[in-house]
Scaffold this motif. Structure first.
Motif, short mmCIF file in Angstrom:
data_model
loop_
_atom_site.label_atom_id
_atom_site.label_comp_id
_atom_site.label_asym_id
_atom_site.label_seq_id
_atom_site.Cartn_x
_atom_site.Cartn_y
_atom_site.Cartn_z
N ARG A 21 -1.70 2.12 -2.89
CA ARG A 21 -2.79 2.06 -2.11
C ARG A 21 -2.52 1.19 -0.92
O ARG A 21 -2.61 1.45 0.19
CB ARG A 21 -4.23 1.54 -2.95
N SER A 22 -2.05 0.15 -1.35
CA SER A 22 -1.41 -1.12 -0.58
C SER A 22 -0.53 -0.44 0.30
O SER A 22 -0.68 -0.73 1.54
CB SER A 22 -0.99 -2.25 -1.17
N LEU A 25 -2.12 1.81 2.81
CA LEU A 25 -2.81 1.09 3.98
C LEU A 25 -2.19 0.25 4.95
O LEU A 25 -2.31 0.43 6.17
CB LEU A 25 -3.83 0.32 3.40
N TYR A 26 -0.83 -0.23 4.52
CA TYR A 26 0.34 -0.69 5.38
C TYR A 26 0.75 0.14 6.38
O TYR A 26 1.07 -0.07 7.53
CB TYR A 26 1.41 -1.44 4.37
N GLN A 29 -1.65 1.21 9.00
CA GLN A 29 -1.59 0.00 9.84
C GLN A 29 -0.53 0.17 10.88
O GLN A 29 -0.76 -0.27 12.05
CB GLN A 29 -1.71 -1.44 9.06
N ARG A 181 -6.76 1.97 11.43
CA ARG A 181 -6.66 0.53 11.16
C ARG A 181 -7.65 0.02 10.28
O ARG A 181 -7.66 -1.30 9.55
CB ARG A 181 -6.83 -0.10 12.52
N VAL A 183 -10.05 -0.64 6.69
CA VAL A 183 -9.52 -0.37 5.38
C VAL A 183 -10.38 0.72 4.51
O VAL A 183 -11.26 1.02 5.22
CB VAL A 183 -9.87 -1.83 4.71
N ARG B 33 -8.48 -6.36 3.56
CA ARG B 33 -7.69 -5.39 3.20
C ARG B 33 -7.21 -5.45 1.99
O ARG B 33 -7.46 -4.47 1.06
CB ARG B 33 -6.28 -5.34 4.15
N VAL B 37 -7.91 -2.99 -1.57
CA VAL B 37 -6.96 -2.45 -2.52
C VAL B 37 -7.34 -2.84 -3.80
O VAL B 37 -7.33 -1.99 -4.76
CB VAL B 37 -5.62 -2.92 -2.18
#
Lengths: 183, 98
Positions: A21-22, A25-26, A29, A181, A183, B33, B37
């Motif tokens: 997930r991290s 999202l990165y 971004q 961008r 979350v 953010r 998560v």
């Protein structure tokens, strides 16, 4: 404290889920600025093309140089998840799209200016759909929406296609970038 | 086998460490953010971040963007090593059970 194998397995699953997930999202971004930059370029490029049709080639030549330069800068400013400079990937992707754009026109010629413009937009949309298969659903959805909007404009608004692509196409890319961008 | 790292072995802290490990080295992630998560409340996340920072596993940076406060978190080299040892520990348990 000792853990059972079930507890260890659960912990590994949890950390993998959080890591994925991290990472996603990165990657969103990192991709967002590219979509916004090219959205602004489309807004300007298609808009100017509508008002100055005789200067279409010059308009897009200048804007593409700006876009490619911005893509290289953004790629260098934001490392990939492996920590490496990804600007060469963006450059290679843009170059690949351009090459296929030219090759398809050679095969299908003669091609009208409107068909050429729609072709480029659809190739960009395909790029985002394919990228989305690796990066995440949001990018793929952005690509599908862009393709759909291009087709709507091409088949129903041919007299105002450039303006349609400027506002709706460029606007869709900008909105997609802003969405990435979030979350 | 190394003993279990009790600092990392807590559900929220585990997710925090995993989320940070997934980023390039020294890359920071913003608090909002990270909260998305790990799916924790603001207070809960803040408390666990304080524990990890006290252990030297993460670095927290606070600044302002205009007038808006911003908190960013990154894994430290010590935290990266500790997390890798923790994952090895978990895998060791599964290998031992296999």
């Amino acid at each position: 404290m000792t853990l059972s194998s079930e507890q260890a397995e659960q912990a590994l699953r949890d950390l993998e889920t959080a890591g994925q997930r991290s990472g996603q999202l990165y990657r969103y971004q990192r991709s967002a600025p590219m979509l916004i930059v090219w959205g602004v370029i489309w807004l300007i490029g298609f808009g100017l093309s509508d008002f100055f049709p005789a200067r279409v080639n010059l308009i897009w030549l200048v804007l593409d140089v700006v876009g490619v330069s911005a893509s290289i800068y953004l790629g260098r400013a934001s490392p990939s998840s492996t920590g490496k400079d990804s600007s060469w990937r963006w450059l290679a992707s843009i170059f690949s799209i351009l090459v296929f754009y030219i090759l398809v026109q050679l095969v299908l010629q003669p091609v009208t200016e409107q068909q050429a413009a729609a072709l480029m937009a659809l190739l960009v949309a395909l790029f985002y759909v394919l990228g989305g298969l690796w990066i995440g659903a949001r990018l793929a959805i952005a690509g599908l929406v862009l393709a759909a909007l291009t087709l709507v404009g091409f088949f129903t608004l041919s007299a105002h296609f450039n303006l349609w692509m400027a506002v709706v196409g460029g606007g869709a890319l900008i909105l997609a970038g802003l969405w990435l961008r979030r979350v | 086998m190394d003993p279990l790292d009790e600092i990392i072995h807590q559900p929220v802290r585990l997710k925090i460490m995993a989320a940070l490990k997934a980023l390039p080295s020294r890359t920071q992630i913003e608090f909002v953010r990270l909260r998305a998560v790990v799916e924790a409340t603001e207070g809960n996340l803040g408390a666990h971040l304080a524990t990890l920072e006290k252990s030297g596993y993460i670095a927290i940076e606070k600044d302002f963007v205009g007038k808006k406060p911003r908190t960013r978190v990154a894994l430290t080299p010590a935290g990266r090593r500790a997390f890798e040892r923790y994952v090895d520990y978990l895998r060791g348990i599964l290998d031992g059970a296999a």
